[in-house]
Scaffold this motif. Structure first.
Motif, mmCIF file in Angstrom:
data_model
loop_
_atom_site.group_PDB
_atom_site.id
_atom_site.type_symbol
_atom_site.label_atom_id
_atom_site.label_comp_id
_atom_site.label_asym_id
_atom_site.label_seq_id
_atom_site.Cartn_x
_atom_site.Cartn_y
_atom_site.Cartn_z
ATOM 1 N N VAL A 1 72.118 26.352 64.600
ATOM 2 C CA VAL A 1 70.957 25.617 64.262
ATOM 3 C C VAL A 1 69.975 26.465 65.079
ATOM 4 C CG1 VAL A 1 69.481 23.444 64.701
ATOM 5 C CG2 VAL A 1 71.750 23.222 63.896
ATOM 6 N N LEU A 2 69.056 26.681 64.406
ATOM 7 C CA LEU A 2 67.751 27.374 65.072
ATOM 8 C C LEU A 2 66.613 26.432 65.114
ATOM 9 C CD1 LEU A 2 65.840 29.913 65.962
ATOM 10 C CD2 LEU A 2 65.568 30.295 63.446
ATOM 11 N N THR A 3 66.016 26.395 66.352
ATOM 12 C CA THR A 3 64.984 25.039 66.625
ATOM 13 C C THR A 3 63.621 25.918 66.922
ATOM 14 O OG1 THR A 3 65.467 24.920 68.998
ATOM 15 C CG2 THR A 3 66.433 23.780 67.381
ATOM 16 N N TYR A 4 62.682 25.161 66.493
ATOM 17 C CA TYR A 4 61.108 25.508 66.637
ATOM 18 C C TYR A 4 60.229 24.421 67.029
ATOM 19 C CZ TYR A 4 56.215 26.931 65.777
ATOM 20 O OH TYR A 4 54.819 27.272 66.229
ATOM 21 N N VAL A 5 59.624 24.221 68.099
ATOM 22 C CA VAL A 5 58.712 23.061 68.423
ATOM 23 C C VAL A 5 57.566 23.242 69.004
ATOM 24 C CG1 VAL A 5 58.834 21.120 69.980
ATOM 25 C CG2 VAL A 5 60.850 21.903 69.238
ATOM 26 N N SER A 6 56.295 22.619 68.184
ATOM 27 C CA SER A 6 55.181 22.648 68.704
ATOM 28 C C SER A 6 54.388 21.425 68.143
ATOM 29 C CB SER A 6 54.290 23.784 67.850
ATOM 30 O OG SER A 6 53.130 23.939 68.098
ATOM 31 N N ARG A 7 53.352 20.862 69.018
ATOM 32 C CA ARG A 7 52.829 19.882 68.813
ATOM 33 C C ARG A 7 52.027 19.828 67.596
ATOM 34 N NH1 ARG A 7 47.665 18.375 72.519
ATOM 35 N NH2 ARG A 7 49.357 18.173 73.875
ATOM 36 N N SER A 8 51.518 21.062 67.077
ATOM 37 C CA SER A 8 50.982 21.143 65.552
ATOM 38 C C SER A 8 51.619 22.672 65.001
ATOM 39 C CB SER A 8 49.575 21.183 65.524
ATOM 40 O OG SER A 8 48.835 19.904 66.149
ATOM 41 N N LEU A 9 51.741 22.644 63.923
ATOM 42 C CA LEU A 9 52.207 23.893 63.067
ATOM 43 C C LEU A 9 51.067 24.786 62.893
ATOM 44 C CD1 LEU A 9 55.025 22.128 61.006
ATOM 45 C CD2 LEU A 9 55.275 22.871 63.427
ATOM 46 N N GLU A 10 50.805 25.455 63.911
ATOM 47 C CA GLU A 10 49.646 26.404 63.733
ATOM 48 C C GLU A 10 49.493 27.909 64.337
ATOM 49 O OE1 GLU A 10 46.127 24.776 65.979
ATOM 50 O OE2 GLU A 10 47.680 24.018 67.446
ATOM 51 N N PRO A 11 48.814 28.697 64.003
ATOM 52 C CA PRO A 11 48.921 30.371 64.254
ATOM 53 C C PRO A 11 49.124 30.236 66.098
ATOM 54 C CG PRO A 11 47.672 30.070 62.430
ATOM 55 C CD PRO A 11 47.858 28.656 62.671
ATOM 56 N N TYR A 12 48.214 29.518 66.735
ATOM 57 C CA TYR A 12 48.160 29.514 67.993
ATOM 58 C C TYR A 12 49.559 29.424 68.681
ATOM 59 C CZ TYR A 12 43.747 29.647 70.157
ATOM 60 O OH TYR A 12 42.207 29.964 70.407
ATOM 61 N N ARG A 13 50.560 28.943 68.010
ATOM 62 C CA ARG A 13 51.820 28.242 68.540
ATOM 63 C C ARG A 13 52.820 29.235 67.607
ATOM 64 N NH1 ARG A 13 50.443 27.485 73.790
ATOM 65 N NH2 ARG A 13 50.152 25.146 73.946
ATOM 66 N N GLY A 14 52.138 30.255 66.867
ATOM 67 C CA GLY A 14 52.766 31.512 66.065
ATOM 68 C C GLY A 14 53.817 30.718 64.837
ATOM 69 N N ILE A 15 53.583 30.152 64.154
ATOM 70 C CA ILE A 15 54.221 29.353 62.941
ATOM 71 C C ILE A 15 54.148 30.436 62.059
ATOM 72 C CG2 ILE A 15 52.194 28.116 62.216
ATOM 73 C CD1 ILE A 15 55.986 27.080 62.203
ATOM 74 N N HIS A 16 53.302 31.217 61.935
ATOM 75 C CA HIS A 16 53.048 32.121 60.792
ATOM 76 C C HIS A 16 54.325 33.338 61.017
ATOM 77 C CE1 HIS A 16 50.499 33.350 63.758
ATOM 78 N NE2 HIS A 16 50.105 34.485 63.277
ATOM 79 N N THR A 17 54.202 33.645 62.100
ATOM 80 C CA THR A 17 55.408 34.862 62.519
ATOM 81 C C THR A 17 56.639 34.332 62.386
ATOM 82 O OG1 THR A 17 53.670 35.939 64.079
ATOM 83 C CG2 THR A 17 56.153 36.140 64.404
ATOM 84 N N PHE A 18 57.009 33.134 62.972
ATOM 85 C CA PHE A 18 58.232 32.483 62.813
ATOM 86 C C PHE A 18 58.716 32.287 61.440
ATOM 87 C CE2 PHE A 18 60.763 28.476 62.742
ATOM 88 C CZ PHE A 18 61.846 28.874 63.389
ATOM 89 N N LEU A 19 57.822 31.697 60.774
ATOM 90 C CA LEU A 19 58.278 31.445 59.269
ATOM 91 C C LEU A 19 58.349 32.878 58.332
ATOM 92 C CD1 LEU A 19 55.897 28.409 58.288
ATOM 93 C CD2 LEU A 19 58.281 28.301 58.332
ATOM 94 N N ARG A 20 57.432 33.736 58.699
ATOM 95 C CA ARG A 20 57.890 34.940 58.137
ATOM 96 C C ARG A 20 58.930 35.708 58.486
ATOM 97 N NH1 ARG A 20 51.437 36.554 59.061
ATOM 98 N NH2 ARG A 20 50.731 35.349 57.191
ATOM 99 N N ALA A 21 59.549 35.354 59.734
ATOM 100 C CA ALA A 21 60.794 35.981 59.958
ATOM 101 C C ALA A 21 62.033 35.338 59.444
ATOM 102 C CB ALA A 21 60.886 35.996 61.585
ATOM 103 N N LEU A 22 61.739 34.136 58.811
ATOM 104 C CA LEU A 22 63.175 33.327 58.484
ATOM 105 C C LEU A 22 63.815 33.930 57.313
ATOM 106 C CD1 LEU A 22 62.002 29.509 59.187
ATOM 107 C CD2 LEU A 22 63.341 31.054 60.385
ATOM 108 N N PRO A 23 62.998 34.345 56.396
ATOM 109 C CA PRO A 23 63.950 34.936 55.114
ATOM 110 C C PRO A 23 65.141 35.928 55.303
ATOM 111 C CG PRO A 23 61.599 34.671 54.718
ATOM 112 C CD PRO A 23 61.682 34.594 56.051
ATOM 113 N N GLU A 24 64.739 36.993 56.505
ATOM 114 C CA GLU A 24 65.717 37.838 56.586
ATOM 115 C C GLU A 24 66.665 36.923 57.742
ATOM 116 O OE1 GLU A 24 66.256 41.969 59.196
ATOM 117 O OE2 GLU A 24 64.274 41.274 58.547
ATOM 118 N N VAL A 25 66.586 36.009 58.493
ATOM 119 C CA VAL A 25 67.625 35.304 59.295
ATOM 120 C C VAL A 25 68.543 34.679 58.631
ATOM 121 C CG1 VAL A 25 67.524 33.490 61.041
ATOM 122 C CG2 VAL A 25 65.712 35.355 61.062
ATOM 123 N N LEU A 26 67.789 33.653 57.485
ATOM 124 C CA LEU A 26 68.727 33.025 56.689
ATOM 125 C C LEU A 26 69.497 34.023 55.687
ATOM 126 C CD1 LEU A 26 66.053 30.284 55.714
ATOM 127 C CD2 LEU A 26 68.121 30.126 57.484
#
Length: 405
Positions: free
Chosen positions: A214-239
């Motif tokens: 399991v890979l986890t990610y936590v943020s109060r809000s899912l927003e660029p300040y906390r890098g949600i865009h970078t994280f999601l864009r990295a996921l296709p290759e990870v999965l």
């Protein structure tokens, strides 16, 4: 002593300190907004606040902060005239303006502020992410304009407290001599590794346990300040590389710090961008969760991803480390203070999407090899950020030391 905490969303950063001072025999109270519904560990008085006043232009933030400060000051005057209440110490968060005029009501008190952040036109969060940056001059000017009430609050305070060196250093050099460094503290007795940790998805469709991939990610809000865009864009290759892996993403769809998207949510925007490239049967958005589930998620994850602009450090990062998580984090200023690359976690350039994919894949693939980093991460938090043995004694001393002004 009589100690008054001031925070529009009390208890906020004073969650542990306020009851600890009360337990030591001090008369501890809080002043907060009438819209605050959070339970309080100490008696509270609420000032009237029905919303931000209408204001436009570069002075809007100061106008709003000054209005809130005026409302807080009127409530403080009522405490003085009707109850005879005069605190020895007033300790407030200046972020919304509440502390601006309290010395006018209680000039004899010692005034402390929580120095969480000072806005700067360049070099920090403003303009950091070119994908969402405003035009250069307009963005810098707008950001600097937001700092006026913070500067006033710092000048008017007798002393200030900042949770990290990175955050303290955002303040002008002329004001840093007022700042004491001490984090709010992490309860490492409560937040610890747990090989029996488990979490069931909100719809009950699946339960994850410690040891699962399991890979986890936590943020109060899912927003660029906390890098949600970078994280999601990295996921296709990870999965694709880890066909048995699942992803748990904790957080709400609104925004807490940066601007909102033109339409919808940031989550929807980035999922639309990745349409067809993400196996959403293995990516689970939990929304907000209760604290017990939050800790369980940190404990069971094989890898925890944390990204942030050069901005305030989330409690969740230190809680993840305390839970024994293998943290892969953005190589930005707040993280360099707490994570040593290859020792207590991994640091990856915030914008390096292939680098993020590689780092997450490596950590998911070989948990045994990363066990020493997990142990070292927890040891770092226990040694430097433990609530009861390190931080709370320092925080108590910060409030109790020194005579009233």
């Amino acid at each position: 002593m009589k100690v008054l905490f001031v925070h529009q969303n009390f208890p906020g950063q004073f969650l542990h300190l306020a009851p600890a001072l009360a337990a030591r025999g001090h008369d501890v109270r809080a002043l907060t907004a009438e819209t605050n519904r959070r339970p309080s560990p100490v008696p509270v008085l609420k000032y009237r606040w029905s919303g931000e006043p209408a204001a436009q232009g570069l002075g809007a933030r100061y106008a709003q902060s000054a209005e809130r400060g005026w409302r807080a000051a009127r409530a403080a005057q009522q405490m003085r005239t009707e109850q005879g209440y005069v605190p020895d110490v007033v300790f407030g968060h200046p972020g919304w303006g509440e502390t601006l005029f309290l010395r006018e009501v209680w000039p004899e008190a010692r005034h402390l502020v929580y120095a969480e952040w000072m806005y700067q036109g360049a070099g920090l969060d403003s303009g950091f992410d070119p994908e969402f940056a405003r035009p250069a001059l307009a963005g810098r000017v707008s950001t600097v304009a937001r700092a006026a009430h913070l500067v006033q609050a710092m000048i008017g305070a007798d002393a200030a407290l900042s949770p990290t060196r990175f955050q303290a250093d955002t303040f002008p050099a002329e004001l840093r001599s007022k700042i004491t460094l001490c984090h709010d503290g992490i309860d490492t007795a409560r937040v610890h590794p747990d090989p029996a940790a488990r979490y069931t998805l909100p719809d009950g469709s699946r339960t994850f346990r410690a040891g699962d991939e399991v890979l986890t990610y936590v943020s109060r809000s899912l927003e660029p300040y906390r890098g949600i865009h970078t994280f999601l864009r990295a996921l296709p290759e990870v999965l694709a590389a880890r066909p048995g892996a699942h992803v748990l993403i904790v957080g709400q769809e609104g925004q807490s710090y940066g601007p909102a998207p033109a339409t919808g949510s940031w989550k929807d925007r980035f999922l639309a961008e990745l349409d067809g490239r993400l196996d959403l049967s293995r990516v689970h958005f939990t929304g907000r969760v209760n604290y017990a589930d939050f800790i369980s998620i940190l404990q069971l994850g094989r890898v925890h991803a944390y990204l942030t602009y050069p901005f305030v450090l989330s409690w969740s990062l230190l809680e993840a480390m305390a839970a024994g998580a293998m943290v892969v984090a953005s190589d930005t200023g707040p993280l360099r203070e707490v994570i040593e690359d290859g020792v207590t976690g991994r640091l990856v350039d915030f914008f390096d999407i292939p680098g993020w994919s590689r780092a997450l894949i490596a950590a998911l693939a070989d948990p045994a090899a990363h066990a020493p980093l997990r142990a070292a991460a927890r040891a770092r938090v226990v040694a430097d950020y433990d609530l009861n043995t390190v931080c709370l004694p320092r925080l108590i001393d910060f409030v109790e030391s020194g005579p009233p002004r």
